[in-house]
Design a protein around this motif. Sequence first.
Motif, mmCIF file in Angstrom:
data_model
loop_
_atom_site.group_PDB
_atom_site.id
_atom_site.type_symbol
_atom_site.label_atom_id
_atom_site.label_comp_id
_atom_site.label_asym_id
_atom_site.label_seq_id
_atom_site.Cartn_x
_atom_site.Cartn_y
_atom_site.Cartn_z
ATOM 1 N N UNK A 17 -8.543 5.421 -18.123
ATOM 2 C CA UNK A 17 -7.713 4.707 -17.154
ATOM 3 C C UNK A 17 -6.881 5.710 -16.357
ATOM 4 N N UNK A 18 -6.861 5.536 -15.039
ATOM 5 C CA UNK A 18 -6.072 6.419 -14.175
ATOM 6 C C UNK A 18 -4.725 5.747 -13.910
ATOM 7 N N UNK A 19 -3.656 6.459 -14.217
ATOM 8 C CA UNK A 19 -2.308 5.944 -13.950
ATOM 9 C C UNK A 19 -2.036 6.052 -12.453
ATOM 10 N N UNK A 20 -1.618 4.929 -11.888
ATOM 11 C CA UNK A 20 -1.299 4.918 -10.458
ATOM 12 C C UNK A 20 0.219 4.970 -10.304
ATOM 13 N N UNK A 21 0.700 6.093 -9.790
ATOM 14 C CA UNK A 21 2.121 6.205 -9.470
ATOM 15 C C UNK A 21 2.236 5.969 -7.965
ATOM 16 N N UNK A 22 2.939 4.894 -7.627
ATOM 17 C CA UNK A 22 3.116 4.600 -6.207
ATOM 18 C C UNK A 22 4.416 5.224 -5.722
ATOM 19 N N UNK A 23 4.303 6.035 -4.660
ATOM 20 C CA UNK A 23 5.504 6.684 -4.134
ATOM 21 C C UNK A 23 5.836 6.223 -2.705
ATOM 22 N N UNK A 24 5.428 4.989 -2.390
ATOM 23 C CA UNK A 24 5.756 4.419 -1.074
ATOM 24 C C UNK A 24 7.269 4.417 -0.835
ATOM 25 N N UNK A 25 8.035 4.114 -1.893
ATOM 26 C CA UNK A 25 9.492 3.979 -1.728
ATOM 27 C C UNK A 25 10.202 5.335 -1.733
ATOM 28 N N UNK A 26 9.477 6.415 -1.975
ATOM 29 C CA UNK A 26 10.094 7.752 -1.937
ATOM 30 C C UNK A 26 9.379 8.609 -0.893
ATOM 31 N N UNK A 27 8.166 9.086 -1.163
ATOM 32 C CA UNK A 27 7.465 9.909 -0.163
ATOM 33 C C UNK A 27 7.119 9.060 1.064
ATOM 34 N N UNK A 28 6.731 7.799 0.826
ATOM 35 C CA UNK A 28 6.381 6.914 1.950
ATOM 36 C C UNK A 28 7.574 6.687 2.860
ATOM 37 N N UNK A 29 8.748 6.549 2.251
ATOM 38 C CA UNK A 29 9.946 6.301 3.068
ATOM 39 C C UNK A 29 10.345 7.562 3.829
ATOM 40 N N UNK A 30 9.764 8.710 3.446
ATOM 41 C CA UNK A 30 10.022 9.951 4.186
ATOM 42 C C UNK A 30 9.171 10.037 5.469
ATOM 43 N N UNK A 250 -3.411 10.888 -13.595
ATOM 44 C CA UNK A 250 -2.398 10.209 -12.792
ATOM 45 C C UNK A 250 -2.613 10.672 -11.357
ATOM 46 N N UNK A 251 -2.450 9.740 -10.410
ATOM 47 C CA UNK A 251 -2.418 10.141 -9.007
ATOM 48 C C UNK A 251 -1.211 9.502 -8.345
ATOM 49 N N UNK A 252 -0.648 10.232 -7.393
ATOM 50 C CA UNK A 252 0.532 9.759 -6.670
ATOM 51 C C UNK A 252 0.104 9.420 -5.255
ATOM 52 N N UNK A 253 0.287 8.169 -4.892
ATOM 53 C CA UNK A 253 -0.298 7.645 -3.660
ATOM 54 C C UNK A 253 0.681 6.669 -3.020
ATOM 55 N N UNK A 254 0.420 6.320 -1.760
ATOM 56 C CA UNK A 254 1.305 5.347 -1.094
ATOM 57 C C UNK A 254 0.482 4.227 -0.470
ATOM 58 N N UNK A 255 1.162 3.111 -0.249
ATOM 59 C CA UNK A 255 0.499 1.991 0.422
ATOM 60 C C UNK A 255 0.270 2.381 1.885
ATOM 61 N N UNK A 256 -0.923 2.152 2.362
ATOM 62 C CA UNK A 256 -1.349 2.467 3.737
ATOM 63 C C UNK A 256 -1.326 3.968 4.017
ATOM 64 N N UNK A 257 -1.092 4.791 2.985
ATOM 65 C CA UNK A 257 -1.089 6.248 3.174
ATOM 66 C C UNK A 257 0.111 6.762 3.954
ATOM 67 N N UNK A 258 1.209 5.978 3.984
ATOM 68 C CA UNK A 258 2.363 6.459 4.758
ATOM 69 C C UNK A 258 3.057 7.586 3.987
ATOM 70 N N UNK A 259 3.757 8.443 4.706
ATOM 71 C CA UNK A 259 4.471 9.543 4.055
ATOM 72 C C UNK A 259 4.805 10.644 5.043
ATOM 73 N N UNK A 260 5.399 11.716 4.518
ATOM 74 C CA UNK A 260 5.788 12.872 5.348
ATOM 75 C C UNK A 260 4.677 13.264 6.323
#
Length: 417
Positions: A17-30, A250-260
């Motif tokens: 199982x791959x752990x999905x860490x969503x960083x939309x609220x951190x990297x995405x908000x950047x 684990x992978x760190x990803x965002x919704x719609x690929x938004x980010x810096x």
Amino acid sequence: MTMGKDFWEIRSKEPDRVTILDTTLRDGEQSPGVSLTGAEKLEIAQQLARLGVDVIEAGFPASSAGELAAVQRIAETVGRGQGHAQRGGRLEPPGIAGLSRANRHDIDKTWEGVRAAKCPRIHIVLPTSDIHLKYKLEKTRAQVLQIARDMVSYARSLCDDVEFSAEDSTRTDRDYLFEVLDAVVDAGARTLNIPDTVGYAMPAEYGDLIRVLCERYAARGDVVISGHCHDDLGVATANTLAAIANGARQVEVTINGIGERAGNACLLETVMALHTRKPFYGLETGIDRHEIGPTSRLVSTLTGMALQANKAITGANAFAHESGIHQDGILKNRSTYEIMEASELGLDQTGLVLGKHSGRNAFRAKLRELGFAMEDGELNRAFVRFKDMADSQKSVSEAEIRAICEMMESEREGAPL
Ligand code: KIV
Ligand code: ZN
């Protein structure tokens, strides 16, 4: 004592199982121009929990009092399972992580932000590339190594679950990267995140780095290697999938690929690649695919970042077909030109878009859909009118097709018997 252990106990029993860490609220908000209120962050966090992500990186608590309050609110609600139904077999609720620079002040603020969650995580970032050490930190490799060790130890004195990110990993000297990672593992970090901070790596290269690291820590059994990729060269999702194929769990990803800048690897693309190509990857995620469409729409609305029409999975054209050859295939069997089911992803079945490349079969299907029945000769004449119109404009709307049909009907009624 925190509850972070639960997370690791469950994860270690699920090697596929791959752990999905969503960083939309951190990297995405950047993302340049994006700023979310506390209420908007909470609404997105609730939706991420419905989507089934394993860890929500809720923000960067030391950056402002408002950010700290927003992370705290997410930790004490979503992080304790409030506001969404328990789902069978899933790790519930999601872990809540906060980002922290490698200093005691940031770590304390982060801990204040996440500690109310059932599975809190402190995520420490520290640059390791010579470029960053020289121009940003103005520190030597030895000094940075010491800071990494000390700050991970300090964070572990507060929280069981500590992640370490070696910022700009892909431009870091490999031997030095290994030295820093060995030190933070000894100090208690359980997740080693390998950011391609400036989107510099190519998939084969990034995959190779991840493979070497997975081999290096395999014997320990309690260290997870994590991928975190940016899209400066347009390969963030490809790099993320290369990381997974080479052992990252684990992978760190965002919704719609938004980010810096050009953004991060897209969660939706990553998860759907794993699902659609299951025989190739042989891996699972905890994502509920029906929530993909609603999550993508919510993030686009609240961040004000519209999706390009040709965006994979959730763009307006992702399931639309314009050419006659494709439309004919779709009308016979959708699997001819579609590899996923829009309805399974909580998306509207867009279907056929009529334009100058469209064929007679698609035109006939559209007329049926709009409730018009025509015999072959009349249909042919209507099709000629439609093609004339399509040649002179980019596409033909349903209203215009309806107008053609109504005109044909009135001509039929007015015609002498
Ligand atoms: O891209 C990056 O290096 C980051 C770290 C904070 C993980 O976002
Ligand atoms: Zn990043």
